[in-house]
Scaffold this active site. Sequence first.
Site, mmCIF file in Angstrom:
data_model
loop_
_atom_site.group_PDB
_atom_site.id
_atom_site.type_symbol
_atom_site.label_atom_id
_atom_site.label_comp_id
_atom_site.label_asym_id
_atom_site.label_seq_id
_atom_site.Cartn_x
_atom_site.Cartn_y
_atom_site.Cartn_z
ATOM 1 N N ASN A 1 -7.623 -12.798 -2.356
ATOM 2 C CA ASN A 1 -6.924 -13.985 -1.871
ATOM 3 C C ASN A 1 -7.879 -14.954 -1.194
ATOM 4 O OD1 ASN A 1 -4.292 -13.151 -2.588
ATOM 5 N ND2 ASN A 1 -4.089 -11.988 -0.677
ATOM 6 N N GLY B 1 -7.675 -5.904 -1.682
ATOM 7 C CA GLY B 1 -8.648 -5.310 -2.587
ATOM 8 C C GLY B 1 -10.047 -5.843 -2.355
ATOM 9 N N GLU C 1 -0.893 -5.015 -3.578
ATOM 10 C CA GLU C 1 -0.829 -6.461 -3.766
ATOM 11 C C GLU C 1 -1.063 -6.848 -5.221
ATOM 12 O OE1 GLU C 1 -2.054 -8.047 0.702
ATOM 13 O OE2 GLU C 1 -3.538 -8.194 -0.902
ATOM 14 N N LYS D 1 -2.933 4.686 10.077
ATOM 15 C CA LYS D 1 -3.631 3.774 10.991
ATOM 16 C C LYS D 1 -2.661 3.381 12.095
ATOM 17 C CE LYS D 1 -4.198 1.994 7.124
ATOM 18 N NZ LYS D 1 -4.459 1.315 5.833
ATOM 19 N N ASP E 1 -8.019 -2.575 6.352
ATOM 20 C CA ASP E 1 -8.790 -2.459 5.114
ATOM 21 C C ASP E 1 -10.189 -1.916 5.388
ATOM 22 O OD1 ASP E 1 -6.701 -3.501 3.582
ATOM 23 O OD2 ASP E 1 -7.340 -5.557 3.955
#
Length: 372
Positions: free
Chosen positions: A64, A94, A194, A275, A309
């Site tokens: 993105n 990603g 996503e 997390k 991430d």
Amino acid sequence: MKALTRFSLPSTPPRCGCPNPNHPNPPPNHLSFASTSFAAAASLSASAQPSPEKPPVVVVGSANADIYVEIDRLPREGETVAARTGQTLAGGKGANQASCGGRLAHPTYFIGQVGDDAHGRLIEDALSSGNVRLEHLSRVAGAPTGHAIVMLQSDGQNSIIIVGGANMSCWPDDPREEDLEVIRRAGVLLLQREIPDRVNIQVAQVAKSAGIPVILDAGGVEDPVPKELFNFVDIFSPNETELARLTGMPTETFEQISQAANKCHKMGVKQILVKLGAKGSALFVEGEEPIRQPIIPSAKVLDTTGAGDTFTAAFAVAMVEGKPKKECMKFASAAASLCVQVKGAIPSMPARAAVMELLQSIQVEDIMKISD
């Protein structure tokens, strides 16, 4: 199917900054966009370059353009608020995870899609500058690059709205053989939510058949995870909010989190890596005692956007390198601690040298406490 173009590495001499045409990560042949990173002031040394002998981290996922607006508070319904600043940076779960793998000096490939537009070129440039291999990144003509509106508050917390764009459309009916081949050679496959579930299922099945561990980050669409996808996942990594949503169970206490993780075990995933934000993280392996990792405190918290991430990708890198589970979690916690000190997702990914320096300082502190 909409037209797409594979992102090709240039055969002509690369631009300034990469004089060797056989460089392991040649940059894309397009205009360079400025990008910043956690260790921009100190370029990676030769010893920090990824070694081609290591089994690579392969990331299949989203990319993105993150449009950041810094605000004092979120607007109420019907209200307009003024942002202090705004800027566009490369991101996407990603691309974030791939960038983290590259910055941690591990061979990393990214399989994904961007539009044939300025945002796509921004992402390509950011990834290539972070040592990510881009032979398997495609430019699609039928959709714009995905983007996200990131509303960043003064305490570092954020709210995000995602527009899928090329992440969610124009994928081929079947994965390309050259993409599957790099997955079969991987040390680990990293996925998120996503991109379409069908793409994740296809590549996860190939990885599972080849004996490659699959880590699925829960971030992305809010729909339930398809059971078929869970069947191919070795480690499922949600945050506590995602864990609550996907299991329908509360996650306010550690006991509740344990029960929710157990429900995931019953869904077919043996390892749940949760997390927990300021409360750290926990790994629940079916039939074993949970492993808890407290946070490694940050000197300052500017932006938590890419922290999850970073944690997931750093854990994957440590796992491929053969570290024990406890060490994997500590390594990931150190990387996330550094990440939140820099604004932006990809720009905040820490270099390996910085992570190792932080871990060594913690070890020295622990020794001094024992000696006292």
